[in-house]
Design a protein around this motif. Structure first.
Motif, short mmCIF file in Angstrom:
data_model
loop_
_atom_site.label_atom_id
_atom_site.label_comp_id
_atom_site.label_asym_id
_atom_site.label_seq_id
_atom_site.Cartn_x
_atom_site.Cartn_y
_atom_site.Cartn_z
N GLY A 115 2.30 -7.22 2.04
CA GLY A 115 1.65 -6.23 2.89
C GLY A 115 0.34 -5.74 2.31
O GLY A 115 -0.12 -6.20 1.27
N ASN A 116 -0.26 -4.78 3.01
CA ASN A 116 -1.54 -4.20 2.61
C ASN A 116 -1.40 -2.71 2.36
O ASN A 116 -0.43 -2.09 2.78
N ALA A 130 1.69 -1.85 -5.75
CA ALA A 130 2.13 -3.17 -6.24
C ALA A 130 3.33 -3.64 -5.43
O ALA A 130 3.43 -4.82 -5.06
N ALA A 131 4.26 -2.71 -5.14
CA ALA A 131 5.45 -3.05 -4.37
C ALA A 131 5.07 -3.63 -3.00
O ALA A 131 5.54 -4.70 -2.60
N MET A 132 4.17 -2.94 -2.30
CA MET A 132 3.80 -3.39 -0.96
C MET A 132 3.08 -4.73 -1.02
O MET A 132 3.31 -5.61 -0.18
N ILE A 133 2.21 -4.88 -2.01
CA ILE A 133 1.46 -6.14 -2.12
C ILE A 133 2.41 -7.30 -2.45
O ILE A 133 2.27 -8.40 -1.91
N GLU A 134 3.41 -7.06 -3.31
CA GLU A 134 4.36 -8.13 -3.64
C GLU A 134 5.24 -8.50 -2.44
O GLU A 134 5.88 -9.55 -2.44
N CYS A 169 6.42 -8.44 4.38
CA CYS A 169 5.68 -7.35 5.03
C CYS A 169 4.29 -7.79 5.46
O CYS A 169 3.39 -6.96 5.61
N LYS A 170 4.11 -9.08 5.69
CA LYS A 170 2.80 -9.58 6.12
C LYS A 170 2.37 -8.83 7.39
O LYS A 170 3.14 -8.69 8.34
N GLY A 171 1.13 -8.37 7.38
CA GLY A 171 0.61 -7.66 8.55
C GLY A 171 0.99 -6.19 8.60
O GLY A 171 0.58 -5.48 9.52
#
Lengths: 362, 362, 362
Positions: B65-66, B58-62, B36-38
């Motif tokens: 993503g941001n 935490a899910a999005m960061i792992e 999910c980079k970007g």
């Protein structure tokens, strides 16, 4: 080093430059996705504003940067009595650029004078909100193709609406602008705005209380909210309020290419039914706000790379300490050991204004 | 485009697919660390919920993503009266996917109908909380090896417990499920849940007030809290509460491979002493919740890449505007210009329910 | 696995090591900019503290890591009654390291005993705040070139100032330290600090109420705030307060290389005019705090890579459960099913102290 406290801190050329960068970002987002890698934006919101805060945060993240900050005063050191100046000095140790919203007028200027990093005013009470005006300008430019030769209507609360005053100021520097001021008598544009902006710049303007009759002439309609609490007489408010609500019926009187703007949040002053009308541009305005904030963050960080001298506002004609500001919403009322500074009004040198809040001090 | 408002928005095949992806993430976290980079997740929490919010973040960061967002209504534009629909439209300009918690039932549905990005319901009042159910299902699958042929006990407040109703709904689509409903009489599963879920799907179920005698038969024990404020009579509460507290002593009656679940936060309904028991799986459930949210975010963003048409719920049998919902906890009570929509009940076509909160309107 | 709850959890060698790493970060920031890529810091602030929270967040971001968390208890599950132990277990599923601030003494210790990741105490009531002390030590080292052979003055509230007690404890392990304790009689260093730190370690110290006469002898002046609420008698406060305000006039009496420290936020105890004095080091202290937090996060994550056994505090001489702590500010007053543990005082084995808050229990 530069900070942006007021829209007039940016020249017309600089605004045009920001519009160009924002347009390029819209076309080529990937080109910008790592521009701020390793940089940090601090969002210092001493009062809540989801839309503005998240716009700044999304902007920084889309530039590849990071965000730290707070979203209300009670989760900040302000609740322990820390001054704005000290907060600005502390945050300069943690971040590369600050976006500050504060309930007191002039607080972002105090921050800019003490920070060692650029400060962007994200709204200081009823005073200034320059990045909203940048969003407005980009939207007009992209939707109408130009920023001159336009008939622009402002509707609603023109007395207290800082976004109205600020956009009027910005448009005063372009040519061929006709302004139509539409409001109840209680909420007309204040005399100092007429004097310092409209008349000083020889702008063509008319005032009216009638939205429907004004609509057919407009290229741009800038809506704002008429709030009950502005009226001494509740009955007067009840009698008037519907005249300043934009409905699908009223929109039939507008031109096919009139654009409708609103700084948001809206309560009921634009009917939800209009959202589907192609002329409704207030959500495009939200998106454009993000792009202009990206352009501004980029520009200020670039300037800082070359010049990290402190932000100052010294001017020969400033009067120090003799006059004290009595505006209860001015940061000078609470900030410790702040130097009182007055500046002569641009249109009348005998009038002195507080540099923090622009209110008269003599 | 897809949004997930209710667990039944996902088919059994889709849930099995999410379980497979979550299991793969657990095995190969690095494979997903840039997926999910970007991209940006907006966590719009109109009421606080640390556990759920941080799980999504935490899910999005792992996934690389941001995150942007807010954690309570008083730091959001809602305090200025902005509608959920407008908030959803504005946030669509800033983020790629929304996780929304709201105290009013149906608010995430209103958001999904207005956003141009996927919306995940992170809890709407006492109504729905689908990602908790996804966490429950993954935990049962990983600990028991299957989602069918299980005897599942639900203990505590079965009347108001949305997580109980939701997991019952999810399990009703698997085969061989036996349900044991353990609660004081005041907090028994409501008639509509029995009717619409248990009976409609011919599920095998029994009701009892006795946890200890039910324990030996269970493969899964799903605990919830018995809150004093649910009881009209304080003495009745005092007399009953200990029966529904799980202690090490009671756990001796359970099978050696029974697993204990709890949606958390726990107050005192499971003794801390049980945490060390291998059968206590409520902290594994927390971890599994993060992995299922990762799988769900991935899936919804993938779907959106291929199909960005708006999320709609139109259906031929919907009844528009004739009926008004009178549930004070329904978003339709406060949202401006919201179209009232009623839908026939699945089990009784003469009963009409509000599409936002599922309460009867006729 | 290691957690840092108190400054004495770190040996002198370890502190020197952290100072070396922090110094290297200052010289070579790029070398560290990806060290924590893919790692998450959870900032669990049960009471607001902008400066400390943003310092930790900036630290983690400058190491290339990410941050999740909350900034006040009302936006956390604590408002639903979740225990600190459960919060620590839940957050261990989401993050790699915790920084916790809590209004109750001992809460970070409870968290450390239950988390499966390292916990850093970011302030627990008036009890401990080890990373502030790390900031103080790095500042003294960088500005004075050494941590021994120094005359260090502490001025203001020496009774309740946890940063004072903590820095005294840290300095007691270096040689040649002379301490000058400057405070009103009401706010003198408490007997247990004198006994357990100053006298036990044979430190050279004097007490005085006179800042001006003490100033010329000092290498380091550590200022703290004298708060009105500490005085029973308001007139006494009014009479005294100005003596403990550092002004430019008083600074004339200090040596040319004396450094002035302050843990911030400052209210009025150091005149803003002194900020421009080269000897004012309190904003450097802020910057140094960030670098020491970077060094500490790095160290704890490195240790955890090698050793993920749980953090424990068992010791043969601990007394379990017999004694109950009666300190109303101790976490043991509210935490569910917490084991009461008392430890013999280091200087007097007959005195038992609560392991959570260090108060006497017998």
């Amino acid at each position: 080093m530069r900070s942006v406290i007021d829209i007039v801190d940016l020249s017309v050329e600089e605004i045009d430059g920001l519009i160009d960068v924002a347009s390029d970002i819209i076309e080529n987002p990937k080109k910008y996705s790592e521009k701020c890698k390793g940089k940090k934006l601090a969002t210092l919101f001493f009062e809540p504003s989801t839309r503005t805060r998240l716009s700044f945060e999304a902007a920084m993240i889309e530039l590849g940067g990071n965000v730290i900050g707070f979203s209300s005063a009670n989760s900040s050191s302000a609740s322990k009595g820390e001054s704005v100046a000290d907060t600005a000095k502390v945050i300069s140790c943690y971040a590369d650029i600050i976006a500050m919203r504060h309930p007191l007028e002039g607080a972002p200027l105090v921050a800019a004078l003490n920070a060692s990093i650029p400060v962007i005013n994200a709204g200081d009470g009823g005073h200034k909100h320059p990045t909203q005006t940048l969003a407005d300008l980009l939207t007009i430019k992209r939707e109408k193709g130009r920023l001159n030769n336009l008939t622009v209507g402002f509707c609603g609360d023109l007395k207290y609406g800082r976004t109205v005053h600020s956009l009027l100021g910005a448009l005063s520097r372009y040519t061929g602008i006709k302004v139509v001021l539409i409001s109840p008598e209680e909420l007309m544009v204040p005399a100092y705005v007429k004097h310092d902006i409209l008349e000083k710049n020889n702008m063509d303007y008319v005032e009216t209380t009638d939205l429907e009759s004004a609509l057919p002439s407009l290229d741009v309609l800038y809506m704002t909210r008429v709030q009950q609490e502005r009226f001494a007489d509740v009955e007067e408010y009840e009698r008037l309020k519907d005249s300043y609500i934009l409905t699908a019926e009223k929109m039939e009187k507008a031109k096919s290419d009139t654009i409708v703007l609103h700084p948001l949040p809206r309560v009921n002053e634009i009917s939800v039914a209009i959202d589907k009308d192609d002329r409704a541009c207030y959500f495009k305005q939200v998106l454009n706000g993000k792009y202009m904030r990206m352009a501004l963050i980029l520009k200020l960080l670039e300037i800082r790379e070359k010049d990290d001298s402190p932000f100052t506002i010294d001017r020969e004609d400033f009067v120090y300490s003799t006059y004290k500001c009595h505006n209860k919403k001015c940061i000078s009322m609470v900030e410790q050991e702040l130097v009182n500074i007055a500046k002569p009004s641009e249109t009348d040198q005998s009038v002195l204004r507080c540099v923090y809040c622009d209110k008269k001090v003599n």
